[in-house]
Design an enzyme around this catalytic site. Structure first.
Site, PDB file in Angstrom:
ATOM      1  N   ASN A 291       5.709  -0.977 -10.424  1.00 27.64           N
ATOM      2  CA  ASN A 291       5.176  -1.821 -11.374  1.00 27.64           C
ATOM      3  C   ASN A 291       4.145  -2.557 -10.683  1.00 27.64           C
ATOM      4  O   ASN A 291       4.142  -2.580  -9.317  1.00 27.64           O
ATOM      5  CB  ASN A 291       5.957  -2.618 -12.168  1.00 27.64           C
ATOM      6  CG  ASN A 291       6.906  -3.489 -11.224  1.00 27.64           C
ATOM      7  OD1 ASN A 291       6.419  -4.510 -10.919  1.00 27.64           O
ATOM      8  ND2 ASN A 291       8.107  -3.211 -11.437  1.00 27.64           N
TER       9      ASN A 291
ATOM     10  N   LYS B 137       9.892  17.197  -1.895  1.00 30.03           N
ATOM     11  CA  LYS B 137       8.596  17.078  -2.680  1.00 30.03           C
ATOM     12  C   LYS B 137       8.495  18.221  -3.878  1.00 30.03           C
ATOM     13  O   LYS B 137       8.630  19.135  -3.575  1.00 30.03           O
ATOM     14  CB  LYS B 137       7.564  16.971  -1.672  1.00 30.03           C
ATOM     15  CG  LYS B 137       6.314  16.576  -2.348  1.00 30.03           C
ATOM     16  CD  LYS B 137       4.960  16.665  -1.519  1.00 30.03           C
ATOM     17  CE  LYS B 137       3.841  16.516  -2.543  1.00 30.03           C
ATOM     18  NZ  LYS B 137       2.440  17.073  -1.992  1.00 30.03           N
TER      19      LYS B 137
END
Ligand code: CTP
Length: 402
Positions: free
Chosen positions: A208, A286
């Site tokens: 955030n 990944k």
């Protein structure tokens, strides 16, 4: 010299050594008295004469160590100080301190010292980030050495990054903070700050926009008021605030573990913007795009609530638990409910709707909600808000001790 104001300043050999002169000047303006040890390296950058003129006292240097020892031994130099300040602190003196070397007047005095120590590191960014330097700094912090800076910016070597000596005024402020007993001296405080990063896979995360500015300012203000302050912070672009014991974490789980590790404390302030959710499982590799395939579905799970965990009744509960409530509507109403739900003593309710610019901005507009109800505070800089909050905390503890 007046007790409580005597600083033994050790100037080591870095390009920022000339700024130590400003530290002396600014410090004397604020009533500090200096004795100075100038290392051989330091004397390459500033002259003993300029240091002596500014400090109003003679300069001790290993160049004349025999005379120095006869006039004022290294033991007396430290015994007659209230604080030892190393500014600038090079990678070399940091290494010597961490490893207990004593091969010149400065390192010998540091080893014979039992006073509080503040270091202001200054070096090239790659040196500062080198694991050897970071490990040495961590060792010193663990031993209670205080660190101010370094800051980020253009470095004398032409590179850009962390490594700049902290501003002389900040160094003086940190020194004064350590020398003057504050209203919270003897109390322990813990602050959470910054965002948390919740890993999706080894390269991606949910995060955030929290800058950490408010939490870091509160930690700095608590430390300046004399509290033994631990800051547990998620990733931010900010330097570690002066006088705090700082632990860097990434995820909410790590923040909780560090928090629990540092209890009990007297005061806890949860200013972190903890991610409410995290991916239920972190992919080991990944995640790859599938040609023509649909995007991956990420299943979320709920993170532990750190504030509610700290504030829950029990033997480890701090005497004062303060939380934040980031709201975009019905700010006071929602924050009042949040205070009850999370069982914290005070909550600072702030409006984080986009137009307020509170997230990442320099200012904050809050309501302080206590057991007696809400109280509106004016718009303040995050530093001023932190100072006002700490003054309130100090008043609360003073009242409780009467
Ligand atoms: N907090 C926490 N741990 C969490 C979530 C929040 O410690 N997992 C703390 C924050 O540091 C802050 C307070 O709880 O002090 C309120 O955070 P906020 O985001 O406003 O509240 P939430 O609990 O996330 O509630 P909601 O998102 O429903 O408003």
């Amino acid at each position: 010299m007046d007790a409580g104001k005597r600083v033994l300043l050790i100037i080591t050999g870095g390009i920022a050594a000339y700024k130590a002169l400003d530290v002396i000047r600014r410090g004397r303006e604020r009533g500090l008295q200096f004795r100075v040890i100038l290392t051989k390296g330091g004397a390459e950058f500033v002259t003993p004469l300029s240091v002596a003129s500014l400090s109003g006292s003679r300069v001790y240097s290993e160049l004349f160590s025999l005379t120095d020892e006869a006039e004022m031994g290294h033991i007396r130099l430290v015994r007659e100080a209230d604080l030892v300040l190393v500014a600038p602190a090079t990678a070399d003196i940091i290494a010597k301190m961490a490893h207990g070397r004593a091969d010149d007047l400065a390192s010998t005095a540091l080893l014979a010292n039992d006073r509080p120590v503040l270091i202001a590191p200054s070096m090239n960014v790659v040196m500062w980030n080198h694991p050897a330097v970071q490990a040495n700094v961590a060792t010193l912090r663990a031993r209670g050495v205080h660190v101010v800076g370094p800051g980020a910016g253009d470095l004398a070597c032409g590179e850009v990054g962390d490594g700049r000596l902290a501003d002389p005024l900040d160094i003086v402020a940190a020194a004064l903070g350590l020398l003057t007993p504050g209203p919270l001296t003897g109390l322990k405080a813990l602050v959470t700050s910054g965002p948390t990063y919740e890993a999706i896979d080894p390269v991606r995360f949910i995060g955030n926009r929290s800058s950490g500015k408010q939490g870091h300012a509160i930690a700095a203000a608590l430390a300046a008021a004399g509290a033994h302050t631990t800051l547990i912070t998620g990733p931010t672009a900010l330097p570690d605030p002066a006088g705090c014991h700082v632990h860097h974490i990434e995820s909410a789980a790590e923040m909780l573990a560090q928090t629990l590790d540092h209890l009990p404390v007297d005061i806890a302030v949860a200013a972190a913007a903890v991610s409410d959710w995290r991916p239920a499982a972190e992919a080991a590799q990944k995640m790859k795009k599938q040609e023509g395939g649909s995007p991956p579905q990420i299943t979320l799970t709920t993170n532990p609530d750190i504030l509610a965990t700290i504030a829950a009744p029990g033997p480890q509960r701090p005497r004062l638990v303060i939380g934040f409530a980031a709201e975009t509507e019905k700010v006071v109403e929602y924050a009042t409910l949040k205070r009850q739900k999370k069982q914290c003593d005070w909550i600072l309710a702030n409006d984080v709707s986009a137009e307020t610019g509170a997230f990442g901005g320099a200012d904050n507009k809050v309501h302080l909600i206590t057991a007696t109800g809400p109280e509106e505070w004016p718009r303040l800089s995050k530093t001023e808000l932190a100072q006002r909050l700490v003054a309130r905390i100090a008043a609360q503890f003073k009242k409780a001790s009467e």
